[in-house]
Scaffold this motif. Structure first.
Motif, PDB file in Angstrom:
ATOM      1  N   VAL A  25       0.840  -1.204   0.000  1.00 61.72           N
ATOM      2  CA  VAL A  25       0.000   0.000   0.000  1.00 61.72           C
ATOM      3  C   VAL A  25       0.874   1.253   0.000  1.00 61.72           C
ATOM      4  N   ARG A  26       1.895   1.259   0.848  1.00 59.56           N
ATOM      5  CA  ARG A  26       2.798   2.420   0.912  1.00 59.56           C
ATOM      6  C   ARG A  26       3.497   2.651  -0.413  1.00 59.56           C
ATOM      7  N   ARG A  27       3.985   1.565  -1.026  1.00 60.14           N
ATOM      8  CA  ARG A  27       4.729   1.706  -2.279  1.00 60.14           C
ATOM      9  C   ARG A  27       3.836   2.199  -3.410  1.00 60.14           C
ATOM     10  N   LEU A  28       2.598   1.735  -3.448  1.00 61.82           N
ATOM     11  CA  LEU A  28       1.662   2.205  -4.472  1.00 61.82           C
ATOM     12  C   LEU A  28       1.346   3.688  -4.275  1.00 61.82           C
ATOM     13  N   ARG A  29       1.154   4.077  -3.032  1.00 58.52           N
ATOM     14  CA  ARG A  29       0.846   5.487  -2.757  1.00 58.52           C
ATOM     15  C   ARG A  29       2.054   6.385  -2.996  1.00 58.52           C
ATOM     16  N   ASP A  30       3.266   5.834  -2.836  1.00 58.15           N
ATOM     17  CA  ASP A  30       4.473   6.621  -3.134  1.00 58.15           C
ATOM     18  C   ASP A  30       4.462   7.133  -4.570  1.00 58.15           C
ATOM     19  N   LEU A  31       3.848   6.367  -5.474  1.00 60.16           N
ATOM     20  CA  LEU A  31       3.780   6.761  -6.885  1.00 60.16           C
ATOM     21  C   LEU A  31       2.486   7.483  -7.224  1.00 60.16           C
ATOM     22  N   GLY A  32       1.716   7.831  -6.191  1.00 58.20           N
ATOM     23  CA  GLY A  32       0.532   8.644  -6.420  1.00 58.20           C
ATOM     24  C   GLY A  32      -0.763   7.893  -6.591  1.00 58.20           C
ATOM     25  N   ALA A  33      -0.751   6.568  -6.433  1.00 56.96           N
ATOM     26  CA  ALA A  33      -1.974   5.784  -6.632  1.00 56.96           C
ATOM     27  C   ALA A  33      -2.963   6.030  -5.494  1.00 56.96           C
ATOM     28  N   GLU A  34      -4.248   5.964  -5.838  1.00 60.95           N
ATOM     29  CA  GLU A  34      -5.304   5.917  -4.830  1.00 60.95           C
ATOM     30  C   GLU A  34      -5.574   4.441  -4.538  1.00 60.95           C
ATOM     31  N   VAL A  35      -5.496   4.070  -3.274  1.00 58.74           N
ATOM     32  CA  VAL A  35      -5.619   2.659  -2.895  1.00 58.74           C
ATOM     33  C   VAL A  35      -6.761   2.484  -1.902  1.00 58.74           C
ATOM     34  N   ARG A  36      -7.653   1.566  -2.205  1.00 58.14           N
ATOM     35  CA  ARG A  36      -8.674   1.153  -1.256  1.00 58.14           C
ATOM     36  C   ARG A  36      -8.478  -0.335  -0.979  1.00 58.14           C
ATOM     37  N   VAL A  37      -8.719  -0.730   0.255  1.00 59.00           N
ATOM     38  CA  VAL A  37      -8.418  -2.095   0.675  1.00 59.00           C
ATOM     39  C   VAL A  37      -9.703  -2.818   1.066  1.00 59.00           C
ATOM     40  N   VAL A  38      -9.834  -4.044   0.564  1.00 56.10           N
ATOM     41  CA  VAL A  38     -10.892  -4.953   0.977  1.00 56.10           C
ATOM     42  C   VAL A  38     -10.224  -6.183   1.580  1.00 56.10           C
ATOM     43  N   MET A  39     -10.601  -6.513   2.799  1.00 51.39           N
ATOM     44  CA  MET A  39      -9.998  -7.649   3.490  1.00 51.39           C
ATOM     45  C   MET A  39     -11.013  -8.776   3.635  1.00 51.39           C
ATOM     46  N   THR A  40     -10.531 -10.020   3.558  1.00 48.12           N
ATOM     47  CA  THR A  40     -11.370 -11.157   3.924  1.00 48.12           C
ATOM     48  C   THR A  40     -11.320 -11.307   5.442  1.00 48.12           C
ATOM     49  N   GLU A  41     -12.236 -12.091   5.977  1.00 55.11           N
ATOM     50  CA  GLU A  41     -12.230 -12.323   7.421  1.00 55.11           C
ATOM     51  C   GLU A  41     -10.917 -12.955   7.855  1.00 55.11           C
ATOM     52  N   GLY A  42     -10.384 -13.889   7.035  1.00 48.22           N
ATOM     53  CA  GLY A  42      -9.124 -14.536   7.385  1.00 48.22           C
ATOM     54  C   GLY A  42      -7.967 -13.569   7.468  1.00 48.22           C
ATOM     55  N   ALA A  43      -7.981 -12.545   6.616  1.00 47.11           N
ATOM     56  CA  ALA A  43      -6.878 -11.582   6.604  1.00 47.11           C
ATOM     57  C   ALA A  43      -6.793 -10.820   7.915  1.00 47.11           C
ATOM     58  N   THR A  44      -7.926 -10.608   8.582  1.00 41.71           N
ATOM     59  CA  THR A  44      -7.924  -9.828   9.822  1.00 41.71           C
ATOM     60  C   THR A  44      -7.213 -10.553  10.962  1.00 41.71           C
ATOM     61  N   HIS A  45      -6.957 -11.853  10.816  1.00 44.01           N
ATOM     62  CA  HIS A  45      -6.222 -12.603  11.839  1.00 44.01           C
ATOM     63  C   HIS A  45      -4.715 -12.356  11.727  1.00 44.01           C
TER      64      HIS A  45
END
Length: 401
Positions: A25-45
């Motif tokens: 996410v940081r690297r994408l935003r470093d180049l100016g990208a707009e980033v939105r994140v969708v997580m699965t329930e498993g990812a929150t662990h």
């Protein structure tokens, strides 16, 4: 490189590699990208939504049953907003659900509801990645035009060593740049040959080699991502046409491949000969199946196959020529000899065997040309193809403008 104001939806599924997605996410935003994140329930662990919210500067979505968000059809809004959907890491479970068209959580629902190109970065144990069920699901996704990024090979969190590592954040960012950023081959016509050639002995037998065609198909896809109009001349393989490839010609023998390549390169700018073309063919082909004769040896007389690169190099007006040299030993010596003998502009050399080259998910290349040697370290064939095409485009621009 710039991703200024480009809209990337990052999907994060459950797996230890989820921690790498924070840096992504940081690297994408470093180049100016707009980033939105969708997580699965498993990812929150593995990583908290708060972390991704802080890094992206946007609320993180997790549930299809978020009453406030879904009151305004939030999953449809996300699907329409995204220019690219990148799932990193993509677990075996998520890949299976995508392959079967399930929509039982927010991330898979958004994927089905969006027309944006989908990029998937697998991450799992090496034995899971090698399982036939996982490979069948991956092949299904490829056939539907989903872009597979990786996996890479190396040490894994479980202690195993092998293919299954998620690509590093910088590699994934480069893939997004390649798909959204600089089209370094825009306006160029590129011909790529890929796969093996088969030479018939009789109606049921042939002489062939172990090339899967995956490296050449990855090169064709990378060239298309770089903006080129790509014609793919494919030997006998069971691979879907890569996304973005404009034309595909299927052939079987070396002579058929030579004829198809010569025709396709008549007005092409670049030819990349990634096919494993057989050097010899039976001098005579039997019309009937050759029967076994007890105690009698079978002798085959072989004739030399046409030299495709040599044919193109001899033309007065010729495309920029890139050859491949797959060797079991003395790789540099043979590659440099082929470069000079055939008058090529560049050659990509690799050692085959020992887990590299044929029938392997990874590869490593060394490029030889007038500027010297350039090492492309071991990586997935998809990632390696992107690096190779970038170097070809750079060299082409330097000598052809």
């Amino acid at each position: 490189m710039s991703l200024a104001q480009r809209r990337i939806l990052l999907g994060v599924s459950g797996g230890i590699a989820a921690y790498k997605s924070c840096e992504l996410v940081r690297r994408l935003r470093d180049l100016g990208a707009e980033v939105r994140v969708v997580m699965t329930e498993g990812a929150t662990h593995f990583v908290s939504a708060t972390t991704f919210q802080a890094l992206s500067g946007q609320p993180v979505r997790m549930s299809l049953w978020d009453a406030e968000a879904e009151a305004a059809m939030g999953h449809i809004e996300l699907a329409r907003w995204a220019e690219r959907i990148l799932i990193a890491p993509a677990s075996a479970d998520l890949i299976a659900r995508l392959a079967h068209g399930l929509a039982n959580d927010l991330l898979t629902t958004v994927c089905l509801a969006s027309a944006a190109p989908l990029y998937v970065a697998p991450a799992m144990n090496q034995q899971m990645w090698a399982h036939p069920a996982v490979q069948a699901n991956v092949d299904t996704l490829r056939q539907r035009g989903v872009h597979l990024l990786g996996p890479a090979s190396g040490d894994q969190a479980c202690g195993d060593i092998g293919s299954g590592r998620m690509l590093e954040p910088m590699e994934l960012r480069e893939a997004m740049v390649a798909s959204l950023g600089h089209a370094v081959l825009r306006g160029r016509k590129v011909v790529v040959s890929a796969g093996p050639t088969y030479e018939d002995i009789d109606p049921v037998r042939f002489i062939g080699n172990r090339s899967s065609g995956r490296m050449g198909f990855a090169v064709a896809e990378a060239a298309a991502q770089a903006g080129a109009e790509v014609t793919l001349v494919a030997g006998p393989v069971s691979l879907a046409t890569p996304p973005g490839v404009a034309h595909r010609v299927d052939v079987r023998s070396a002579t058929q491949m030579r004829d198809a390549v010569v025709a396709a390169t008549a007005n092409a700018d670049i030819y990349i000969g990634a096919a494993a073309v057989g050097d010899y063919r039976p001098a005579e082909v039997s019309d009937h199946k050759i029967k076994k004769r007890d105690g009698a040896a079978l002798e085959l007389s072989l004739a030399e196959n046409p030299d495709i690169l040599g044919t193109l190099a001899a033309q007065t007006v010729r495309p920029f020529l890139v050859g491949f040299a797959a060797e079991t030993h003395d790789v540099e010596r043979y590659a440099r000899d082929k470069l000079a003998r055939k008058g090529l502009d560049m050659i990509a050399a690799n050692q085959v065997g020992g887990g590299l080259g044929f029938e392997a998910a990874d590869n490593a290349l060394t490029l030889y040309g007038p500027e010297g040697a350039i090492e492309l370290p071991r990586a997935s064939k998809t990632e390696l193809a992107r690096q190779l095409v970038a170097k070809i485009a750079e060299r082409y621009a330097a000598v052809r403008g």
